[in-house]
Design a protein around this motif. Structure first.
Motif, mmCIF file in Angstrom:
data_model
loop_
_atom_site.group_PDB
_atom_site.id
_atom_site.type_symbol
_atom_site.label_atom_id
_atom_site.label_comp_id
_atom_site.label_asym_id
_atom_site.label_seq_id
_atom_site.Cartn_x
_atom_site.Cartn_y
_atom_site.Cartn_z
ATOM 1 N N ASP A 109 -16.243 50.361 10.250
ATOM 2 C CA ASP A 109 -16.271 48.922 10.575
ATOM 3 C C ASP A 109 -15.737 48.063 9.437
ATOM 4 O OD1 ASP A 109 -17.339 49.632 12.997
ATOM 5 O OD2 ASP A 109 -19.422 49.202 12.410
ATOM 6 N N GLY A 110 -15.379 48.667 8.308
ATOM 7 C CA GLY A 110 -14.851 47.915 7.172
ATOM 8 C C GLY A 110 -15.878 47.103 6.448
ATOM 9 N N ALA A 133 -18.190 51.291 -4.111
ATOM 10 C CA ALA A 133 -19.223 51.447 -3.089
ATOM 11 C C ALA A 133 -18.845 52.540 -2.104
ATOM 12 C CB ALA A 133 -19.448 50.134 -2.351
ATOM 13 N N ARG A 134 -17.504 52.565 -1.751
ATOM 14 C CA ARG A 134 -17.082 53.623 -0.836
ATOM 15 C C ARG A 134 -17.294 55.000 -1.442
ATOM 16 N NH1 ARG A 134 -12.712 50.107 0.438
ATOM 17 N NH2 ARG A 134 -11.343 51.285 -0.942
ATOM 18 N N GLN A 135 -17.048 55.152 -2.728
ATOM 19 C CA GLN A 135 -17.240 56.449 -3.383
ATOM 20 C C GLN A 135 -18.709 56.868 -3.359
ATOM 21 O OE1 GLN A 135 -14.939 58.564 -4.339
ATOM 22 N NE2 GLN A 135 -13.343 57.109 -3.651
ATOM 23 N N LYS A 136 -19.602 55.875 -3.515
ATOM 24 C CA LYS A 136 -21.026 56.193 -3.430
ATOM 25 C C LYS A 136 -21.391 56.678 -2.028
ATOM 26 C CE LYS A 136 -22.673 53.038 -7.054
ATOM 27 N NZ LYS A 136 -23.512 51.866 -7.360
ATOM 28 N N TYR A 137 -20.784 56.002 -1.018
ATOM 29 C CA TYR A 137 -21.031 56.419 0.362
ATOM 30 C C TYR A 137 -20.535 57.842 0.584
ATOM 31 C CZ TYR A 137 -22.632 51.932 2.232
ATOM 32 O OH TYR A 137 -23.362 50.804 2.531
ATOM 33 N N TYR A 138 -19.342 58.121 0.043
ATOM 34 C CA TYR A 138 -18.780 59.469 0.201
ATOM 35 C C TYR A 138 -19.678 60.515 -0.473
ATOM 36 C CZ TYR A 138 -14.429 57.243 1.720
ATOM 37 O OH TYR A 138 -13.481 56.514 2.383
#
Length: 481
Positions: free
Chosen positions: A279-280, A287-292
């Motif tokens: 959903d962007g 933050a995206r790296q933490k999610y990954y």
């Protein structure tokens, strides 16, 4: 059951009655025949002896006169037997009774012929006016060539018939007593058989309704007791099977619930993070790296769960083949302690190894033994916040005893008996903090038993736990049968 009882009673009654009646009947007939023949022969011999004595007394008196009649009367009184004399023409010429009505009558020609030729004759006569038959014996009157006629002695068979009547009455009473005794015995036997059989039937009905705890209470020492014990043994086995079935059903339900729970948690997290990324909502790269990283960690948790499940299934289905060789326990424990040292140091926990130099080697699959020890060390690290984890090994008879001791939270007494079960977790209240599949100790137990070893656990809540594994040495290895 009552029908069977009645059937047993009828069969036993008819069998006993038939035996008694047949036995007493045959015995009575044989005894009667033998006794009648015996008494008849005895009476005949007695009459023949008396007739010869009469002949000896009148041998010198070929003609009938008063002296001869006196002798006959005297012998009549002495022997209590009627005496007749007949001449060579077969006519009765004298009797021992003065008022005898048979004087002048003829005897049977066959009797007269036999006697006049020097032979004895025995007949059974039915004399008119007498109810009882008479036993008659005839002997020659005279001696040698001087045969004057014949002497007839006859006596009633009343005594013999009376004896037979008494015997028949005795046999009849004995038969009646036998019938009554048989009925009483059959009643008792039927009761003694049907009573425990009714007990067995009631118990079998309870077992058939699923009450496997029911037992047959029969206190006998015969085949019925053997039957009762067999039914009790069967009930015990059925009870164990039913308990095992309930246990397996519970294990299956717990297994499905645990697998669902263990998969749902990481999958939910991964799904949430992926939706956020799609959903962007996460624009910053950091933050995206933490999610990954979180998604990768959850994926690895799922992968570990699947691996553990596959290992456990293979172990339980005997699909795991061990490559056994001599294994140096001291070297193996040192390498495992070294591999967990960073994680232990991060939590402030000391890792200690205590193994003597002269420890015998074990006969085992090195990789699987390493898996056993690693699972125990992981478990210790999970529940230890401070203190130390000690890996030790000593020789104990034909085994090497390996211990993993921690100073963690310990295990309650209620949980100790279930510690080796699949998906069982003693940290149910802290499951979010200490993640795990709950399969590690179940795999340990299966692998230890596959090595013909044994395992145990000791724990004091608040002080720590000690997991002990015994594995056979090379010198004393004997495969379990």
């Amino acid at each position: 059951m009552l029908g069977m009882s009645k059937s047993i009673f009828r069969r036993l009654l008819f069998s006993f009655l038939a035996t008694v009646l047949l036995g007493l009947g045959v015995s009575g007939i044989m005894i009667s025949m033998s006794a009648r023949e015996y008494f008849y022969d005895a009476k005949k011999e007695e009459l023949l002896r008396m007739a010869k004595n009469v002949n000896a007394a009148i041998l010198e008196r070929p003609r009938v006169d008063k002296k001869l009649l006196d002798i006959l009367e005297e012998k009549d009184k002495t022997y209590d037997t009627r005496i007749w004399l007949f001449n060579q023409e077969g006519k009765i010429v004298a009797t021992s009774m003065k008022d005898e009505v048979f004087t002048g009558k003829s005897v049977a020609v066959s009797i007269a012929d036999n006697v006049l030729h020097g032979k004895n004759a025995v007949t059974e006569l039915q004399i008119e006016g007498l109810d009882d038959p008479m036993l008659s014996v005839s002997v020659p009157w005279g001696e040698g060539e001087k045969i004057y006629g014949g002497i007839i002695l006859h006596a009633p068979l009343e005594g013999i018939e009376r004896t037979f009547a008494q015997m028949r009455e005795t046999i009849l009473w004995a038969t009646l007593f036998g019938v009554l005794l048989s009925t009483a015995m059959v009643s008792y036997l039927s009761w003694s058989i049907s009573r425990p059989l009714r007990t067995i039937e009631r118990t079998a009905a309870e077992i058939g309704r699923g009450n496997y705890a029911e037992r047959v209470q029969v206190h006998t020492s015969d085949e019925i007791n053997d039957l009762a014990q067999t039914i009790n043994t069967m009930a015990e086995k059925l009870e164990k099977v039913e308990q095992e079935r309930h246990h397996l059903e519970q294990v299956r339900n717990d297994f499905l619930a645990n697998v669902s729970h263990e998969l749902r948690t990481p999958l939910t997290a991964v799904q949430g993070f992926l939706e956020a990324l799609q959903d962007g909502l996460v624009e910053e790269e950091e933050a995206r790296q933490k999610y990954y990283a979180v998604m990768y960690s959850e994926t690895m948790q799922i992968n570990r769960l699947v691996d553990d499940l596959m290992d456990l299934m293979k172990l339980e289905n005997n699909e795991v083949t061990l490559a056994k060789f001599p294994v140096d326990v001291k070297e193996l424990l040192g390498k495992i302690a070294f591999s967990f040292h960073p994680e232990a140091e991060e939590k402030g926990i000391r890792m200690e190894v205590d193994v003597p130099d002269e420890l015998p080697k074990i006969y085992a699959d090195r990789d699987r033994v390493a898996q056993i020890i690693k699972n125990l060390v992981k478990n210790a690290l999970k529940f230890t916040e401070e203190g130390e984890i000690r890996l030790s090994a000593t020789a104990e008879e034909q085994y090497v005893r390996i211990r993993v001791t921690d100073t963690g939270v310990g295990i309650s007494a209620d949980d100790l008996n279930r510690i080796w079960e699949r998906f069982f977790k003693v940290d149910r209240g802290r499951s979010k903090k200490n993640k795990g599949t709950g399969l590690g100790l179940a795999i340990v137990k299966e692998l230890v038993e596959l090595h013909d070893g044994k395992c145990s656990v000791e724990s004091v809540p608040g002080e720590g736990s000690t997991f002990t594994v015994w594995l056979p040495t090379v010198a004393f290895y004997r495969p379990m049968t």
